[in-house]
Structures are given as C-alpha cells and as structure tokens.
Scaffold this active site. Structure first.
Site, short mmCIF file in Angstrom:
data_model
loop_
_atom_site.label_atom_id
_atom_site.label_comp_id
_atom_site.label_asym_id
_atom_site.label_seq_id
_atom_site.Cartn_x
_atom_site.Cartn_y
_atom_site.Cartn_z
NE ARG A 107 -2.64 2.33 3.57
CZ ARG A 107 -3.89 2.78 3.70
NH1 ARG A 107 -4.87 2.05 3.22
NH2 ARG A 107 -4.16 3.91 4.30
CB THR A 111 -1.75 7.29 -3.58
OG1 THR A 111 -1.18 5.96 -3.64
CG2 THR A 111 -0.71 8.30 -4.06
CG ASP A 203 -1.29 -2.84 8.54
OD1 ASP A 203 -1.04 -4.05 8.36
OD2 ASP A 203 -0.95 -1.95 7.74
CG ASP A 206 1.86 -3.28 10.37
OD1 ASP A 206 2.70 -3.83 9.62
OD2 ASP A 206 1.60 -2.07 10.33
#
Length: 214
Positions: A107, A111, A203, A206
């Site tokens: 990712r 953006t 996330d 993570d």
C-alpha cells in the site's frame, strides 16, 4: 434472493462473532490474533467451497464398500502478500491438493493505492477456481488488481475471502466484476481518511506478523 445477496456471503454464527471480537480488540496479542484469524479463515474456507463440484467414487471401508464423493476441480489459493499469508494454512488444511500462488502488493501510504511488486503466475494451466485471500477488503484496489491478473491467467470462478470487508470495497468489486463472489465475516460501513476500514481491526499484516509501524 437478489444478485447482490447471492454474490456476497456475510457469515452469521456465534463462533464467528466470538473470534471477530478478538481480532478487533487492540489488546489482543499477536499470537492470539493469528489464532483467531486462522479460525475465521477456516470458517470462510468452508463457506466458500460448499458448492464445489464432486465426482462419485467407490471406496472400501474396513467393513464393506460404499460410494463417496471427491472434489472434481482444480483450485488455486491466491494470498495477497503479505497479510493474505495469515489465511493460507487454514484454507490449505481444508484443500491440501490446492495450488498456492502468491501475488505481492503493498500500500502506497500517500495515495492508499496498491503497488504490485511480485508476480510469478504461469502463462498457462490455470485452475478453474481461484480463492483470493486478503484479511481486509478495504478500498478494493488490491483485490481488483488480483482479480484482473488471475482472470488474465484464465481463472473463471473467482471467490474472495476476507475477514472484514468495507461496504465501499464490496460495492466496487460487485459492480466491476459481475462473476466474482465475496465471503466475509463482517461488513463494516466506511473507510476513514487514510482508507482504513472503520471500525475494522487496524493493519492486519502488522498485527499478524507483529511488525508495528512507527
């Protein structure tokens, strides 16, 4: 049942709700988080494969012979690196003869768009069914790239398995890919300014691999 309902399956089960609570809780430790994700992935795998074609075979039990059913299709498991790796083992436990092919995307934090970096799919020999694994279907950008790529490869039956999916991501995939089906444990209503699912679970990569950023 309308077309959207047929193509979107959100699982409803007390065990799903129980393990979802664990993955959403920011206090859940990485080992517990991985275990909960694995359990949810297995439930998703069962739901996403309930209509796979089978063929009748004759088997011999210790007592006599009887008819049984064996899967009669080639299946590819396609985890989106890296978070999708957390769903591979439980799905592969259900489908030990499936092929596993990896597509790497990361990712872009500026953006929020996916950037491809790894692709080793062959040019021929595509299986009939492709199970795309990604714990979070957020904007739908990463999943869209994978759908395009495995369609190009020749996969005709594509099923997306995500622990949590956002409504905007679902809408995007169902709108643009009319033959794709989505299986998820929860549909969350929105994305925040950073394109994270709300309420979501943070996330997934993570938390699965215990690699907090910043």
């Amino acid at each position: 049942m309308d077309e959207t309902t047929e193509r979107l399956r959100c699982l409803r089960h007390p065990l799903v709700e129980h393990h979802l609570c664990a993955v959403r809780d920011k206090a859940t430790r990485p080992a517990e988080f991985r275990a909960a994700v694995s359990r949810l992935a297995m439930v998703l795998g069962v739901a996403a494969t309930e209509d796979l074609p089978t063929r009748q075979v004759r088997v011999e039990t210790p007592i006599t012979t009887t008819d049984g059913q064996q899967l009669d299709t080639r299946i590819a498991i396609v985890p989106i690196l890296r978070a999708g790796l957390g769903l591979v083992e439980p799905v592969l436990t259900l489908l030990p003869d499936a092929q596993v092919w990896h597509l790497g995307l990361y990712r872009n934090e500026q953006t929020a768009e996916p950037v491809p970096y790894y692709d080793k799919l062959p040019t021929c020999g595509a299986p009939h069914v492709g199970l795309v694994l990604d714990p979070m279907l957020a904007t739908g950008g990463s999943v869209e790239l994978v759908i395009q790529r495995i369609q190009q490869w020749g996969v005709s039956d594509i099923r997306v398995l995500s622990v949590i999916a956002s409504q905007p991501g679902i809408d995007r995939i169902l709108r643009d890919y009319p033959h794709v089906r989505i299986f998820t444990c929860a549909v969350d209503p929105e994305l925040n300014e950073q394109s994270f699912i709300v309420p979501g679970l943070g996330d997934a990569g993570d938390r699965i691999f215990d690699t907090p950023q910043g």
